[in-house]
Design a protein around this motif. Sequence first.
Motif, mmCIF file in Angstrom:
data_model
loop_
_atom_site.group_PDB
_atom_site.id
_atom_site.type_symbol
_atom_site.label_atom_id
_atom_site.label_comp_id
_atom_site.label_asym_id
_atom_site.label_seq_id
_atom_site.Cartn_x
_atom_site.Cartn_y
_atom_site.Cartn_z
ATOM 1 N N GLY A 1 -5.251 19.204 -6.806
ATOM 2 C CA GLY A 1 -3.962 18.911 -7.415
ATOM 3 C C GLY A 1 -2.917 18.457 -6.408
ATOM 4 O O GLY A 1 -1.717 18.407 -6.708
ATOM 5 N N ALA A 2 -3.367 18.133 -5.184
ATOM 6 C CA ALA A 2 -2.446 17.678 -4.129
ATOM 7 C C ALA A 2 -1.833 16.327 -4.501
ATOM 8 O O ALA A 2 -2.411 15.541 -5.260
ATOM 9 N N ILE A 3 -0.663 16.063 -3.953
ATOM 10 C CA ILE A 3 0.046 14.794 -4.164
ATOM 11 C C ILE A 3 -0.391 13.807 -3.085
ATOM 12 O O ILE A 3 -0.394 14.131 -1.894
ATOM 13 N N PHE A 4 -0.732 12.593 -3.497
ATOM 14 C CA PHE A 4 -1.183 11.575 -2.545
ATOM 15 C C PHE A 4 0.000 10.971 -1.794
ATOM 16 O O PHE A 4 1.007 10.592 -2.403
ATOM 17 N N VAL A 5 -0.116 10.887 -0.471
ATOM 18 C CA VAL A 5 0.908 10.253 0.366
ATOM 19 C C VAL A 5 0.312 8.979 0.956
ATOM 20 O O VAL A 5 -0.494 9.035 1.898
ATOM 21 N N HIS A 6 0.674 7.851 0.392
ATOM 22 C CA HIS A 6 0.111 6.575 0.871
ATOM 23 C C HIS A 6 0.637 6.269 2.269
ATOM 24 O O HIS A 6 1.802 6.524 2.567
ATOM 25 N N PRO A 7 -0.212 5.721 3.134
ATOM 26 C CA PRO A 7 0.248 5.423 4.500
ATOM 27 C C PRO A 7 1.384 4.404 4.572
ATOM 28 O O PRO A 7 2.171 4.433 5.518
ATOM 29 N N PHE A 8 1.497 3.498 3.588
ATOM 30 C CA PHE A 8 2.521 2.445 3.721
ATOM 31 C C PHE A 8 2.982 1.848 2.399
ATOM 32 O O PHE A 8 4.119 1.436 2.284
ATOM 33 N N ASN A 9 2.130 1.802 1.388
ATOM 34 C CA ASN A 9 2.437 1.029 0.182
ATOM 35 C C ASN A 9 3.132 1.877 -0.884
ATOM 36 O O ASN A 9 2.636 2.051 -1.990
ATOM 37 N N ASP A 10 4.296 2.392 -0.529
ATOM 38 C CA ASP A 10 5.057 3.268 -1.419
ATOM 39 C C ASP A 10 6.532 3.115 -1.041
ATOM 40 O O ASP A 10 6.879 3.155 0.138
ATOM 41 N N TYR A 11 7.392 2.936 -2.029
ATOM 42 C CA TYR A 11 8.808 2.691 -1.735
ATOM 43 C C TYR A 11 9.471 3.873 -1.026
ATOM 44 O O TYR A 11 10.407 3.694 -0.247
ATOM 45 N N ARG A 12 8.982 5.105 -1.279
ATOM 46 C CA ARG A 12 9.544 6.271 -0.593
ATOM 47 C C ARG A 12 9.184 6.248 0.886
ATOM 48 O O ARG A 12 9.985 6.625 1.746
ATOM 49 N N ILE B 1 -7.519 -4.157 19.924
ATOM 50 C CA ILE B 1 -7.066 -2.970 20.652
ATOM 51 C C ILE B 1 -5.919 -2.282 19.906
ATOM 52 O O ILE B 1 -5.722 -1.073 20.031
ATOM 53 N N ALA B 2 -5.177 -3.053 19.104
ATOM 54 C CA ALA B 2 -4.053 -2.504 18.333
ATOM 55 C C ALA B 2 -4.584 -1.887 17.045
ATOM 56 O O ALA B 2 -4.406 -2.415 15.945
ATOM 57 N N ASP B 3 -5.243 -0.735 17.183
ATOM 58 C CA ASP B 3 -5.978 -0.172 16.049
ATOM 59 C C ASP B 3 -5.067 0.277 14.915
ATOM 60 O O ASP B 3 -5.495 0.391 13.778
ATOM 61 N N GLY B 4 -3.782 0.494 15.198
ATOM 62 C CA GLY B 4 -2.857 0.865 14.140
ATOM 63 C C GLY B 4 -2.523 -0.279 13.191
ATOM 64 O O GLY B 4 -1.867 -0.067 12.173
ATOM 65 N N LEU B 5 -2.977 -1.502 13.500
ATOM 66 C CA LEU B 5 -2.608 -2.673 12.702
ATOM 67 C C LEU B 5 -3.792 -3.269 11.941
ATOM 68 O O LEU B 5 -3.673 -4.347 11.361
ATOM 69 N N LYS B 6 -4.919 -2.549 11.916
ATOM 70 C CA LYS B 6 -6.137 -3.082 11.279
ATOM 71 C C LYS B 6 -6.152 -2.792 9.781
ATOM 72 O O LYS B 6 -7.107 -2.241 9.258
ATOM 73 N N THR B 7 -5.084 -3.158 9.091
ATOM 74 C CA THR B 7 -4.931 -2.835 7.676
ATOM 75 C C THR B 7 -4.360 -4.033 6.942
ATOM 76 O O THR B 7 -3.459 -4.696 7.448
ATOM 77 N N THR B 8 -4.874 -4.294 5.755
ATOM 78 C CA THR B 8 -4.300 -5.353 4.920
ATOM 79 C C THR B 8 -2.912 -4.933 4.444
ATOM 80 O O THR B 8 -2.711 -3.793 4.013
ATOM 81 N N VAL B 9 -1.976 -5.847 4.505
ATOM 82 C CA VAL B 9 -0.594 -5.541 4.105
ATOM 83 C C VAL B 9 -0.554 -5.131 2.631
ATOM 84 O O VAL B 9 -1.267 -5.680 1.790
ATOM 85 N N GLY B 10 0.276 -4.116 2.321
ATOM 86 C CA GLY B 10 0.397 -3.638 0.941
ATOM 87 C C GLY B 10 1.221 -4.591 0.086
ATOM 88 O O GLY B 10 2.075 -5.324 0.586
ATOM 89 N N ASP B 11 0.984 -4.568 -1.219
ATOM 90 C CA ASP B 11 1.678 -5.521 -2.095
ATOM 91 C C ASP B 11 3.177 -5.245 -2.180
ATOM 92 O O ASP B 11 3.984 -6.180 -2.222
ATOM 93 N N LYS B 12 3.583 -3.970 -2.180
ATOM 94 C CA LYS B 12 5.017 -3.650 -2.204
ATOM 95 C C LYS B 12 5.693 -4.132 -0.916
ATOM 96 O O LYS B 12 6.805 -4.668 -0.932
ATOM 97 N N ASN B 13 5.008 -3.955 0.191
ATOM 98 C CA ASN B 13 5.542 -4.384 1.486
ATOM 99 C C ASN B 13 5.585 -5.913 1.580
ATOM 100 O O ASN B 13 6.562 -6.478 2.075
ATOM 101 N N PHE B 14 4.522 -6.546 1.090
ATOM 102 C CA PHE B 14 4.430 -8.001 1.198
ATOM 103 C C PHE B 14 5.553 -8.685 0.418
ATOM 104 O O PHE B 14 6.133 -9.680 0.890
ATOM 105 N N GLU B 15 5.882 -8.148 -0.738
ATOM 106 C CA GLU B 15 6.964 -8.735 -1.545
ATOM 107 C C GLU B 15 8.274 -8.762 -0.754
ATOM 108 O O GLU B 15 9.008 -9.755 -0.775
#
Length: 317
Positions: free
Chosen positions: A142-153, A230-244
């Motif tokens: 029942g935990a609340i999901f905390v998205h790494p980036f694609n969330d307005y909060r 080497i920039a392993d923190g950036l190996k992620t597809t941009v989120g749709d909320k962020n991309f907008e």
Amino acid sequence: METIPSLSDIKRAHQRIQQYILRTPVLTSNSIDEMTGAKVFFKCENFQKVGSFKMRGASNMIFGFRPEERVNGFATHSSGNHAQAVALASKLGGSKAYVVMPKDSTRVKIDAVKEYGAEIIFCEPNEKSRQETCDKVIQDTGAIFVHPFNDYRIIAGQATAAKEFIEEVDDLDVIMTPVGGGGLSAGTTLAAKYLDPMMEVILGEPENVDDTYRSLEEGKILPVNGKPTIADGLKTTVGDKNFEIIQSHVKQVITVSEKEIVNAMRMVWERMKIIVEPSSAVPLAAVLKNKKMFNNKRIGIIFTGGNVDLFNLPFKN
């Protein structure tokens, strides 16, 4: 939060998280100014709690819930800075954290998450396994999901770094961050738009994972490719909320090579005597690559983090 954060949302986020984060310093370097031909200011989120800006977004989301809503804890999937941020923010809020990590995560990252009191659940090292494992944890707890980036909060929380930066340093011509999933980039873009509309926002991205650069060219989100960086923190597809947000307000994305990232990282270590991780060095690498574009400008760069595996440094003699 169902809509793009307003300036009021960012101010409220800052107020909410102030007691849980550090107001990080802004540093300069005469030698880097000479090398770039610009005046460069560095907002040092490598000195933030958990060694990364991620503490801002995680704190804003977690403390946005009332204590009675936090009883089942929080869950996320991450092998890096976000995992540590969710673990510590949950602990500070008296909640349990469940962190899904790939089983090939480095020992230093696993140990850091454990030290903040989170329960780690290991998964196969791919996106599908991460998401499925995290979904099962949420279903079971029942935990609340905390998205790494694609969330307005999350975006509103990350925007507080740029808010502090703009309040402290007058008349920046340009503000820069690296871009991965886009939480910090989107937040920085909004803060700049609201607080100083004349300021340009420019993002740095590794050539090997240039999905945001390609997505802006195509006008739609293209997935990140599987090349190593080497920039392993950036190996992620941009989120749709962020991309907008990025698509509407970012002037451009500059891509840099692996060698250029390492050279910029080394310059910071040598000239400024501080530890930054490879992702942090990407915007400086972009400035060094395009000196004519940035000549005589006042540039603000957010150092995103300082969590480095000291047994696996990229510097070669």
